[in-house]
Design a protein around this motif. Structure first.
Motif, short mmCIF file in Angstrom:
data_model
loop_
_atom_site.label_atom_id
_atom_site.label_comp_id
_atom_site.label_asym_id
_atom_site.label_seq_id
_atom_site.Cartn_x
_atom_site.Cartn_y
_atom_site.Cartn_z
N LEU A 93 77.69 -10.54 -62.31
CA LEU A 93 77.74 -11.48 -63.43
C LEU A 93 77.72 -12.92 -62.91
O LEU A 93 78.41 -13.25 -61.95
CB LEU A 93 79.01 -11.22 -64.24
CG LEU A 93 79.13 -11.85 -65.61
CD1 LEU A 93 78.02 -11.37 -66.54
CD2 LEU A 93 80.48 -11.52 -66.22
N LYS A 94 76.92 -13.76 -63.54
CA LYS A 94 76.77 -15.16 -63.13
C LYS A 94 77.04 -16.08 -64.32
O LYS A 94 76.83 -15.71 -65.47
CB LYS A 94 75.34 -15.44 -62.64
CG LYS A 94 74.86 -14.53 -61.54
CD LYS A 94 75.06 -15.16 -60.21
CE LYS A 94 74.41 -14.30 -59.15
NZ LYS A 94 75.20 -14.13 -58.00
N GLU A 117 78.25 -17.29 -74.01
CA GLU A 117 77.74 -17.65 -72.68
C GLU A 117 78.86 -17.55 -71.67
O GLU A 117 79.99 -17.94 -71.92
CB GLU A 117 77.18 -19.07 -72.70
CG GLU A 117 76.60 -19.48 -71.36
CD GLU A 117 75.96 -20.86 -71.37
OE1 GLU A 117 75.73 -21.39 -70.27
OE2 GLU A 117 75.71 -21.41 -72.46
N ILE A 118 78.52 -17.02 -70.51
CA ILE A 118 79.49 -16.93 -69.42
C ILE A 118 79.53 -18.28 -68.73
O ILE A 118 78.53 -18.75 -68.19
CB ILE A 118 79.08 -15.84 -68.40
CG1 ILE A 118 78.90 -14.48 -69.07
CG2 ILE A 118 80.09 -15.77 -67.26
CD1 ILE A 118 80.14 -13.90 -69.68
N LYS A 140 76.18 -5.61 -70.37
CA LYS A 140 74.84 -5.99 -70.83
C LYS A 140 74.79 -7.50 -71.02
O LYS A 140 75.60 -8.06 -71.76
CB LYS A 140 74.48 -5.28 -72.13
CG LYS A 140 74.14 -3.83 -71.94
CD LYS A 140 73.57 -3.25 -73.21
CE LYS A 140 73.22 -1.79 -72.99
NZ LYS A 140 72.66 -1.17 -74.19
N VAL A 141 73.84 -8.12 -70.34
CA VAL A 141 73.67 -9.57 -70.43
C VAL A 141 72.22 -9.92 -70.72
O VAL A 141 71.32 -9.14 -70.44
CB VAL A 141 74.12 -10.29 -69.14
CG1 VAL A 141 75.60 -10.14 -68.90
CG2 VAL A 141 73.33 -9.80 -67.95
N ILE A 142 72.05 -11.10 -71.27
CA ILE A 142 70.71 -11.64 -71.49
C ILE A 142 70.40 -12.56 -70.32
O ILE A 142 71.17 -13.48 -70.02
CB ILE A 142 70.64 -12.42 -72.81
CG1 ILE A 142 70.99 -11.48 -73.97
CG2 ILE A 142 69.26 -13.04 -73.00
CD1 ILE A 142 71.21 -12.18 -75.29
N ILE A 150 68.82 -11.50 -60.35
CA ILE A 150 70.16 -11.91 -60.76
C ILE A 150 71.11 -12.00 -59.58
O ILE A 150 72.25 -12.30 -59.73
CB ILE A 150 70.73 -10.94 -61.84
CG1 ILE A 150 70.76 -9.51 -61.32
CG2 ILE A 150 69.96 -11.06 -63.12
CD1 ILE A 150 71.44 -8.55 -62.25
N LYS A 151 70.61 -11.72 -58.40
CA LYS A 151 71.49 -11.76 -57.22
C LYS A 151 71.47 -13.11 -56.56
O LYS A 151 70.61 -13.88 -56.66
CB LYS A 151 71.07 -10.67 -56.23
CG LYS A 151 71.28 -9.34 -56.86
CD LYS A 151 71.08 -8.23 -55.87
CE LYS A 151 71.34 -6.94 -56.61
NZ LYS A 151 71.55 -5.83 -55.85
#
Length: 151
Positions: A93-94, A117-118, A140-142, A150-151
């Motif tokens: 997760l970012k 939003e994170i 689950k993320v957008i 995503i890394k």
């Protein structure tokens, strides 16, 4: 200033609408012009229209909106349309990702709502929280379309 913005939020860019006076175009407060687009877009999305359809509906009535603001909203919708939903671990997760579904603990306690939003501080709190309580994974993320990894 705020009262004037609220008073003109239903005024169309071409001068029609309320209040019924002679103001049009750039004479309408900028905040009102932004609110006009935002409120109309929100009404369409809330009614269940997909973002692309909502964008087309706004375009059909372009006389109502400041063309610059409408253009920015269209660009945002296009960028959002290129986003994908991915299932990831908490470790992946970012900040700036958006939740595609509610985030729960394994015990069923709601931590964050879908669409949130994170932020980096929230991410730090989630990781700290996960040390004592388990978070339901995958998450689950957008992910915006312009991000290859995503890394």
């Amino acid at each position: 200033e705020i009262a004037e913005i609220i008073a003109y939020q239903e005024k169309n860019f071409d001068g029609t609408g309320i209040p019924r006076d002679r103001k049009a175009g750039e004479e309408i407060p900028l905040g009102s012009r932004i609110l006009k687009v935002a409120l109309d877009l929100d009404a369409l999305l809330t009614a269940g229209f997909p973002p692309d359809v909502a964008r087309l509906r706004l375009q059909k009535e372009a006389f109502k909106y400041d063309p610059r603001i409408l253009g920015l909203v269209e660009a945002l919708i296009e960028k959002t349309a290129k986003a994908t939903v991915r299932e990831i671990s908490l470790r992946e997760l970012k900040g700036t990702m958006v939740l595609a579904e509610d985030l729960y603990t394994v015990d069923g306690v709601l931590l964050m709502a879908k669409g949130q939003e994170i932020t980096w501080p929230m991410l730090a709190r989630l990781r700290n929280f996960a040390k004592s309580k388990h978070i339901r994974e995958p998450i689950k993320v957008i992910v915006p379309g312009d991000i290859d990894s995503i890394k």
